[in-house]
Design a protein around this motif. Structure first.
Motif, PDB file in Angstrom:
ATOM      1  N   GLN A  43      11.137   0.603  -1.232  1.00  0.00           N
ATOM      2  CA  GLN A  43      11.975  -0.212  -2.117  1.00  0.00           C
ATOM      3  C   GLN A  43      13.246  -0.726  -1.444  1.00  0.00           C
ATOM      4  OE1 GLN A  43      11.023  -1.342  -5.134  1.00  0.00           O
ATOM      5  NE2 GLN A  43       9.104  -0.344  -4.579  1.00  0.00           N
ATOM      6  N   ASN A  44      13.755   0.006  -0.472  1.00  0.00           N
ATOM      7  CA  ASN A  44      15.041  -0.350   0.122  1.00  0.00           C
ATOM      8  C   ASN A  44      14.978  -1.051   1.464  1.00  0.00           C
ATOM      9  OD1 ASN A  44      17.315   0.859  -1.643  1.00  0.00           O
ATOM     10  ND2 ASN A  44      15.731   2.433  -1.585  1.00  0.00           N
ATOM     11  N   PHE A  45      13.881  -0.902   2.208  1.00  0.00           N
ATOM     12  CA  PHE A  45      13.868  -1.409   3.574  1.00  0.00           C
ATOM     13  C   PHE A  45      12.682  -2.311   3.906  1.00  0.00           C
ATOM     14  CE2 PHE A  45      15.803   2.850   3.403  1.00  0.00           C
ATOM     15  CZ  PHE A  45      17.114   2.473   3.644  1.00  0.00           C
ATOM     16  N   ILE A  46      11.851  -2.608   2.923  1.00  0.00           N
ATOM     17  CA  ILE A  46      10.637  -3.407   3.149  1.00  0.00           C
ATOM     18  C   ILE A  46      10.718  -4.701   2.355  1.00  0.00           C
ATOM     19  CG2 ILE A  46       8.113  -3.439   2.927  1.00  0.00           C
ATOM     20  CD1 ILE A  46       9.181  -1.396   4.976  1.00  0.00           C
ATOM     21  N   THR A  67      -2.436   5.505  10.735  1.00  0.00           N
ATOM     22  CA  THR A  67      -2.492   4.057  10.881  1.00  0.00           C
ATOM     23  C   THR A  67      -1.820   3.696  12.195  1.00  0.00           C
ATOM     24  OG1 THR A  67      -2.416   3.696   8.500  1.00  0.00           O
ATOM     25  CG2 THR A  67      -1.799   1.851   9.898  1.00  0.00           C
ATOM     26  N   ALA A  68      -2.501   2.917  13.018  1.00  0.00           N
ATOM     27  CA  ALA A  68      -1.947   2.498  14.298  1.00  0.00           C
ATOM     28  C   ALA A  68      -1.789   0.979  14.320  1.00  0.00           C
ATOM     29  CB  ALA A  68      -2.853   2.934  15.438  1.00  0.00           C
ATOM     30  N   ASN A  69      -0.751   0.531  14.982  1.00  0.00           N
ATOM     31  CA  ASN A  69      -0.503  -0.894  15.226  1.00  0.00           C
ATOM     32  C   ASN A  69      -0.410  -1.726  13.949  1.00  0.00           C
ATOM     33  OD1 ASN A  69      -0.494  -0.399  18.023  1.00  0.00           O
ATOM     34  ND2 ASN A  69      -2.717  -0.526  18.070  1.00  0.00           N
ATOM     35  N   TYR A  70       0.274  -1.195  12.974  1.00  0.00           N
ATOM     36  CA  TYR A  70       0.524  -1.912  11.724  1.00  0.00           C
ATOM     37  C   TYR A  70       1.837  -2.681  11.878  1.00  0.00           C
ATOM     38  CZ  TYR A  70       1.557  -2.749   6.805  1.00  0.00           C
ATOM     39  OH  TYR A  70       1.858  -3.339   5.602  1.00  0.00           O
ATOM     40  N   GLU A  71       1.814  -3.962  11.583  1.00  0.00           N
ATOM     41  CA  GLU A  71       3.038  -4.766  11.674  1.00  0.00           C
ATOM     42  C   GLU A  71       3.874  -4.544  10.422  1.00  0.00           C
ATOM     43  OE1 GLU A  71       2.936  -8.743  13.134  1.00  0.00           O
ATOM     44  OE2 GLU A  71       1.418  -8.269  14.640  1.00  0.00           O
ATOM     45  N   TYR A  82      13.009  -7.982  10.573  1.00  0.00           N
ATOM     46  CA  TYR A  82      12.488  -7.397  11.800  1.00  0.00           C
ATOM     47  C   TYR A  82      11.027  -7.053  11.575  1.00  0.00           C
ATOM     48  CZ  TYR A  82      17.179  -6.745  13.703  1.00  0.00           C
ATOM     49  OH  TYR A  82      18.436  -6.953  14.194  1.00  0.00           O
ATOM     50  N   THR A  83      10.267  -7.056  12.671  1.00  0.00           N
ATOM     51  CA  THR A  83       8.885  -6.594  12.616  1.00  0.00           C
ATOM     52  C   THR A  83       8.722  -5.478  13.638  1.00  0.00           C
ATOM     53  OG1 THR A  83       8.112  -8.791  12.004  1.00  0.00           O
ATOM     54  CG2 THR A  83       6.452  -7.243  12.785  1.00  0.00           C
ATOM     55  N   VAL A  84       8.197  -4.362  13.171  1.00  0.00           N
ATOM     56  CA  VAL A  84       7.971  -3.200  14.023  1.00  0.00           C
ATOM     57  C   VAL A  84       6.474  -2.924  14.044  1.00  0.00           C
ATOM     58  CG1 VAL A  84       8.317  -0.700  14.159  1.00  0.00           C
ATOM     59  CG2 VAL A  84      10.242  -2.197  13.609  1.00  0.00           C
ATOM     60  N   LEU A  85       5.938  -2.744  15.245  1.00  0.00           N
ATOM     61  CA  LEU A  85       4.548  -2.332  15.388  1.00  0.00           C
ATOM     62  C   LEU A  85       4.522  -0.824  15.185  1.00  0.00           C
ATOM     63  CD1 LEU A  85       1.816  -3.629  15.990  1.00  0.00           C
ATOM     64  CD2 LEU A  85       2.159  -3.019  18.388  1.00  0.00           C
ATOM     65  N   GLY A 105       7.686   3.344  15.893  1.00  0.00           N
ATOM     66  CA  GLY A 105       7.394   1.934  16.080  1.00  0.00           C
ATOM     67  C   GLY A 105       7.968   1.333  17.337  1.00  0.00           C
ATOM     68  N   GLN A 106       7.666   0.056  17.499  1.00  0.00           N
ATOM     69  CA  GLN A 106       8.208  -0.747  18.586  1.00  0.00           C
ATOM     70  C   GLN A 106       8.625  -2.072  17.970  1.00  0.00           C
ATOM     71  OE1 GLN A 106       5.403  -1.519  21.720  1.00  0.00           O
ATOM     72  NE2 GLN A 106       6.799  -2.843  22.829  1.00  0.00           N
ATOM     73  N   ASP A 107       9.864  -2.480  18.233  1.00  0.00           N
ATOM     74  CA  ASP A 107      10.369  -3.738  17.703  1.00  0.00           C
ATOM     75  C   ASP A 107       9.676  -4.902  18.404  1.00  0.00           C
ATOM     76  OD1 ASP A 107      11.787  -5.882  16.694  1.00  0.00           O
ATOM     77  OD2 ASP A 107      13.721  -5.250  17.514  1.00  0.00           O
ATOM     78  N   ILE A 108       8.887  -5.663  17.651  1.00  0.00           N
ATOM     79  CA  ILE A 108       8.182  -6.819  18.215  1.00  0.00           C
ATOM     80  C   ILE A 108       8.691  -8.125  17.617  1.00  0.00           C
ATOM     81  CG2 ILE A 108       6.106  -5.518  18.851  1.00  0.00           C
ATOM     82  CD1 ILE A 108       4.767  -6.719  16.307  1.00  0.00           C
ATOM     83  N   THR A 109       9.876  -8.087  17.043  1.00  0.00           N
ATOM     84  CA  THR A 109      10.452  -9.272  16.403  1.00  0.00           C
ATOM     85  C   THR A 109      10.562 -10.435  17.387  1.00  0.00           C
ATOM     86  OG1 THR A 109      11.700  -7.803  14.963  1.00  0.00           O
ATOM     87  CG2 THR A 109      12.402 -10.104  15.048  1.00  0.00           C
ATOM     88  N   THR A 110      11.161 -10.190  18.546  1.00  0.00           N
ATOM     89  CA  THR A 110      11.347 -11.255  19.536  1.00  0.00           C
ATOM     90  C   THR A 110      10.013 -11.723  20.076  1.00  0.00           C
ATOM     91  OG1 THR A 110      13.514 -10.369  20.121  1.00  0.00           O
ATOM     92  CG2 THR A 110      12.481 -11.841  21.717  1.00  0.00           C
TER      93      THR A 110
END
Length: 151
Positions: A43-46, A67-71, A82-85, A105-110
């Motif tokens: 509710q607060n961060f998505i 769950t693996a590799n969920y954006e 931001y998008t985190v893998l 996760g890993q930040d894949i935003t850029t």
């Protein structure tokens, strides 16, 4: 280890309340750990449009299904997206019972932004070639035609 990791790591309990929030998560999203603990993660961060999907990923992890590799789309304190893998795994107690979820996760935003820009440029070039008012063709290093527009 979790606190100093160079990857965003968060934890939620069985009710979806934040129990862990490392320094990388705080740096990326602008929320100090103390601002997040006890708050409902979804509710607060998505982003609102994907809350149901994220809730499902957390629910699956709570039942033991990783769950693996969920954006994972996140919202910063200042409204930036931001998008985190994400890899989501159950957090277990000493008896092996699920007591929450740990997300790493890993930040894949850029990366996503650069890929979208590259696709836009490629699409623009394709449209230019296809709609040019002159014949345009391309050849490879062996002299074979590899591109040919409609003119």
């Amino acid at each position: 280890l979790i606190e100093s990791a160079n990857a965003p790591i968060f934890g939620v309990d069985m009710n979806g309340l934040v129990t862990e929030w490392n320094r990388k998560s705080a740096d990326m999203l602008g929320y100090a750990k103390g601002e997040t603990l006890g708050k409902n993660f979804v509710q607060n961060f998505i982003h609102p449009e994907v809350r149901a999907s994220v809730q499902n990923v957390l629910k699956m992890a709570l039942t033991g299904e990783e769950t693996a590799n969920y954006e994972l789309p996140l919202i910063s304190k200042y409204g930036k997206r931001y998008t985190v893998l994400l890899n989501a795994t159950p957090r277990r107690d000493g008896k092996g019972h699920a007591v929450g979820v740990v997300g790493v996760g890993q930040d894949i935003t850029t990366l996503n932004r650069l890929m979208a820009e590259a696709k836009r440029v490629a699409d623009d070039l394709t449209r230019l070639i296809e709609t040019a008012n002159a014949p345009i063709f391309g050849v490879d290093t062996q002299g074979r035609v590899t591109e040919w527009n409609q003119k």
